[in-house]
Enzyme design. Structure first.
Site, mmCIF file in Angstrom:
data_model
loop_
_atom_site.group_PDB
_atom_site.id
_atom_site.type_symbol
_atom_site.label_atom_id
_atom_site.label_comp_id
_atom_site.label_asym_id
_atom_site.label_seq_id
_atom_site.Cartn_x
_atom_site.Cartn_y
_atom_site.Cartn_z
ATOM 1 N N CYS A 59 0.835 -1.208 0.000
ATOM 2 C CA CYS A 59 0.000 0.000 0.000
ATOM 3 C C CYS A 59 0.866 1.253 0.000
ATOM 4 O O CYS A 59 0.576 2.230 -0.696
ATOM 5 C CB CYS A 59 -0.931 0.028 1.211
ATOM 6 N N ARG A 136 -7.772 -4.980 -3.361
ATOM 7 C CA ARG A 136 -7.512 -3.609 -3.808
ATOM 8 C C ARG A 136 -8.457 -3.380 -4.982
ATOM 9 O O ARG A 136 -8.196 -3.845 -6.083
ATOM 10 C CB ARG A 136 -6.067 -3.466 -4.306
HETATM 11 C C1 BEZ Z 1 0.527 -4.602 1.872
HETATM 12 O O1 BEZ Z 1 1.718 -4.851 1.828
HETATM 13 O O2 BEZ Z 1 0.064 -3.543 1.456
HETATM 14 C C2 BEZ Z 1 -0.399 -5.648 2.452
HETATM 15 C C3 BEZ Z 1 0.004 -6.950 2.433
HETATM 16 C C4 BEZ Z 1 -0.831 -7.919 2.967
HETATM 17 C C5 BEZ Z 1 -2.048 -7.559 3.533
HETATM 18 C C6 BEZ Z 1 -2.443 -6.243 3.530
HETATM 19 C C7 BEZ Z 1 -1.626 -5.273 2.976
#
Ligand code: BEZ
Length: 222
Positions: A59, A136
């Site tokens: 993110c 996402r």
């Molecule tokens: C992330 O790295 O953005 C992420 C990875 C796993 C679950 C939620 C977010």
């Protein structure tokens, strides 16, 4: 008129199963840039997207990439709006860290959706999930408030900013006339003509594929 969803509404909205061509459900919520209402964005393009959680690696890379590309979305008269279950103060702390560590300011609004009422209405989370760390989701919403494209990526794969821009360019190009954007189309390349569905056209076409596959004008270069 459909009811405006409020982010602090305790009622759990059912997963709406939104589709391309649906009017994006209106909502209001607190955000990092103040209170926002989706319908206030009518008249320009809007990319509404969810992210699983603040302070997570993928993110963070997405927000850096989008903040770096913010001017390119602006050139296309397209606003960005992010949403997650995290609190407004979590968003603030995360943006402060991104600014301090990566020297980039995220200036587009990030909404808080503590009860997941917006996320569920948009199908960004499964109806019975207790958290939003699943997907996402990205909605491309046109100036009349209609959903024109949607993408859904898992939590462990980040979105492509160039592909988001390309999708937006393609949607805007096909709105300029009855044309189609082929695979891998990019601004400045030829668009395809809408096939004319008549047997006369099929039988009178010169080449074997001319009746359904014909290049037409070029999309504007960016
Ligand atoms: C992330 O790295 O953005 C992420 C990875 C796993 C679950 C939620 C977010």
């Amino acid at each position: 008129m459909t009811e405006t969803i409020k982010a602090d509404d305790e009622r759990a909205a059912p997963c709406a199963g939104l589709r391309i061509g649906d009017v994006a459900p209106d909502f209001s919520a607190r955000s990092t840039t103040g209170d926002v209402r989706l319908s206030d964005y009518r008249g320009r393009w809007l990319i509404l997207f969810s992210h699983p959680a603040d302070f997570t690696p993928v993110c963070t890379t997405e927000f850096i990439a989008l903040a770096e590309a913010a001017g390119e979305f602006e050139e296309r008269d397209c606003a960005l709006m992010a949403l997650s279950v995290d609190s407004l103060f979590s968003h603030f702390a995360w943006l402060r860290l991104i600014r301090d560590r990566y020297e980039i300011e995220v200036r587009f609004p990030i909404l808080e959706d503590p009860t997941l009422v917006i996320g569920r209405a948009y199908g960004m989370v499964a109806p019975n999930d207790s958290d939003s760390a699943a997907v996402r989701t990205t909605f491309f919403i046109d100036p009349s408030g209609v959903i024109r494209a949607m993408t859904c990526y898992p939590a462990n794969v980040g979105r492509s900013t160039p592909e988001m821009l390309r999708t937006l360019d393609a949607l805007q190009a096909v709105d300029d006339g009855p044309v189609l954007a082929p695979a891998n189309w990019a601004p400045g390349e030829a668009l395809l003509a809408q096939p004319d569905a008549s047997l006369d056209t099929v039988f009178s076409a010169q080449g074997q594929t001319d009746w359904f596959m014909k290049e037409t004008r070029r999309g504007a270069s960016k």
